[in-house]
Design a protein around this motif. Structure first.
Motif, PDB file in Angstrom:
ATOM      1  N   THR A 189       0.840  -1.199   0.000  1.00  0.00           N
ATOM      2  CA  THR A 189       0.000   0.000   0.000  1.00  0.00           C
ATOM      3  C   THR A 189       0.867   1.238   0.000  1.00  0.00           C
ATOM      4  OG1 THR A 189      -1.696   1.233   1.204  1.00  0.00           O
ATOM      5  CG2 THR A 189      -0.144  -0.025   2.512  1.00  0.00           C
ATOM      6  N   VAL A 190       0.402   2.260  -0.707  1.00  0.00           N
ATOM      7  CA  VAL A 190       1.051   3.577  -0.666  1.00  0.00           C
ATOM      8  C   VAL A 190       0.104   4.593  -0.060  1.00  0.00           C
ATOM      9  CG1 VAL A 190       2.536   3.120  -2.639  1.00  0.00           C
ATOM     10  CG2 VAL A 190       0.278   4.119  -3.017  1.00  0.00           C
ATOM     11  N   GLY A 191      -1.046   4.112   0.378  1.00  0.00           N
ATOM     12  CA  GLY A 191      -2.005   4.995   1.019  1.00  0.00           C
ATOM     13  C   GLY A 191      -1.517   5.397   2.390  1.00  0.00           C
ATOM     14  N   PRO A 192      -2.320   6.017   3.208  1.00  0.00           N
ATOM     15  CA  PRO A 192      -1.881   6.372   4.562  1.00  0.00           C
ATOM     16  C   PRO A 192      -1.383   5.136   5.307  1.00  0.00           C
ATOM     17  CG  PRO A 192      -3.958   7.459   4.048  1.00  0.00           C
ATOM     18  CD  PRO A 192      -3.687   6.485   2.930  1.00  0.00           C
ATOM     19  N   VAL A 193      -0.153   5.195   5.811  1.00  0.00           N
ATOM     20  CA  VAL A 193       0.445   4.061   6.506  1.00  0.00           C
ATOM     21  C   VAL A 193       0.365   4.303   8.006  1.00  0.00           C
ATOM     22  CG1 VAL A 193       1.968   3.414   4.628  1.00  0.00           C
ATOM     23  CG2 VAL A 193       2.716   5.134   6.258  1.00  0.00           C
ATOM     24  N   GLU A 194       0.129   3.239   8.759  1.00  0.00           N
ATOM     25  CA  GLU A 194       0.018   3.355  10.208  1.00  0.00           C
ATOM     26  C   GLU A 194       1.401   3.536  10.818  1.00  0.00           C
ATOM     27  OE1 GLU A 194      -1.741   0.869  14.061  1.00  0.00           O
ATOM     28  OE2 GLU A 194      -2.182   0.210  12.002  1.00  0.00           O
TER      29      GLU A 194
END
Length: 474
Positions: free
Chosen positions: A218-223
């Motif tokens: 994923t390149v979305g918001p990462v935790e």
């Protein structure tokens, strides 16, 4: 010529003292007792209805036993009250979360409304200057509602007509100490209404272990950690630029390595490339294998790597022109995250003036043109002054960890952030208590969010590098 007013006639009033204003005594209108009683009863009924609507659980706990005691005697009331208590007590002991969600926080909100906020509302408002004394009466902002969560009281307030949010933001310390809280934060909900958040405890006081590596790319918001309300803190890196500012030991490395950790599956899949600039040769060198040949430590090598990133960005922009406006990561066009550990060393403390200007120009180009074509910048620095980092306003999302001075908070997060409760200069310098704690201000919201980044140890970093190398070899 005197203006005719009700009460005593002006011609019958005489002042024998020079330069003394004539005082007029207004006429007193006698209100019938029945009207006074009706007004009192009306206000009482409205107040009871409002209290029942806002606090049904608390009203039920008090009203039902009282009604049973009045109608059938105290024995019946005691027996009747024992039945629900036999259910509620085990519920509270064995399933505390659902009990608090349905009953516990509602009872606590009612108690704190009566005992803390309504009890001290008038003196706190008047002494802090948020209330006004006009024509013999106190004009106070309206206390509308109190809601309790696991860590804070959220108070809904209706401002006086003519007040501004800044009037409240300038008095957050008065409000915090007046109601017995360590801090206060001001949030606007709509015109004329505010939310005042008073923390009762600190849910971020315990350090967080490293977040697990995601299973899917994923390149979305990462935790990267946890928010103060208990929700995961997800950092957006694709489609934005992030600036992390904090004093020495504030936990900047925790933010950087947590973001890298969240992007590792995408790096393995070829959807993300991590380019690292490590002028201090300390922070990013632990995971040098993660960056491969996209790692630079020497200032001139850093400048060359930035120029290469600018070249890739410009070539993409030429190919995307008239075809697409937003970047979608692919193996052919992966998302490029340029990580700069101590950007001030390259933009301010670099003795070579030509090299310093070259690096600053490349960073400015990337932060102004890179978002749309999939090139992001994650930069960290210690000193946020303008002469040290003159392009800090080009970073849409900003993170302020522990800072040395109160003025630096607004330098990092923007004007008014500290007045809204981003007290980054009050974060504890003790590593176990304050490292990784900070405030985030996003491009989409002016309200700062208190967060804590997870701690990624040296062993975690070495494991990340080893696993990535093994995955590429396989």
């Amino acid at each position: 010529m005197f203006k005719k007013l009700p009460g005593d006639e002006a011609r019958s009033l005489v002042s024998t003292t020079p330069d003394t204003a004539v005082v007029f005594r207004p006429a007193v209108v006698q209100t019938p007792a029945i009207i006074t009683i009706l007004i009192f009863l009306g206000r009482l009924i409205v107040g009871l209805v409002r209290t029942t609507w806002r606090h049904p659980v608390a009203v039920g706990v008090l009203a039902v036993p009282a009604a049973l005691c009045w109608l059938y005697g105290w024995r019946v009331a005691l027996v009747t009250a024992t039945i629900p208590l036999s259910v509620l007590i085990p519920w509270a002991l064995f399933d505390r979360s659902t009990f608090n969600a349905w009953i516990g926080w509602r009872l606590l909100a009612w108690w704190r409304l009566i005992w803390v906020y309504r009890r001290h509302w008038q003196p706190v408002m008047m002494i802090s200057g948020l209330g006004r004394h006009l024509r013999g009466r106190d004009c106070l902002p309206r206390l509308l509602k109190v809601t309790c969560t696991s860590w804070a009281d959220v108070v809904t307030v209706k401002m006086l007509t003519g007040q501004a949010v800044k009037d409240w933001a300038d008095r957050i310390e008065h409000l915090a100490h007046g109601f017995g809280a360590v801090s206060c934060r001001v949030t606007v909900t709509r015109a004329g209404r505010l939310l005042l958040t008073f923390p009762r405890c600190d849910p971020l006081v315990v350090p967080l272990p490293a977040v697990s590596v995601p299973d899917t790319p994923t390149v979305g918001p990462v935790e990267v950690g946890k928010q103060e309300d208990g929700q995961p803190w997800r950092l957006k890196v694709h489609g934005t630029h992030v600036l992390v500012a904090g004093a020495t030991g504030a936990g900047k490395g925790s933010v950087i390595w947590s973001a890298i950790r969240g992007l590792l599956p995408a790096v393995r899949a070829g959807l993300v490339e991590l380019w690292a600039l490590d002028p201090k040769l300390m922070e990013l060198s632990f995971g040098r294998a993660i960056f491969g040949h996209r790692y630079a430590a020497d200032p001139e090598e850093c400048a060359d790597l930035l120029d290469e990133a600018v070249s890739v960005m410009q070539k993409r922009a030429a190919r995307f022109a008239g075809v697409q406006r937003n970047h979608i990561p692919t193996v052919e066009d992966p998302f490029i995250l340029v990580i700069v550990d101590e950007v001030a060393f390259l933009t301010a403390y670099q003795p070579d003036r030509a090299l310093r200007q070259r690096i600053t120009a490349a960073l400015a180009t990337l932060t102004t043109q890179g978002r749309a074509v999939g090139v992001g910048v994650l930069a960290a620095l210690q000193d946020p002054r303008k002469e040290v980092m003159n392009i800090r306003n080009l970073f849409p999302d900003k993170i302020a960890l522990r800072l040395d001075e109160s003025e630096q908070v607004d330098m990092v997060l923007g004007d008014g952030a500290r007045d809204r409760g981003a007290l980054a200069d009050h974060i504890s310098p003790i590593p176990e208590q304050g490292a990784g704690i900070g405030f985030v201000r996003l491009e989409t919201s002016p309200d700062p969010i208190r967060v804590r980044a997870a701690y990624v140890s040296d062993a975690d970093i070495r494991d990340m590098a080893r696993d990535l190398v093994r995955g590429e070899a396989a």
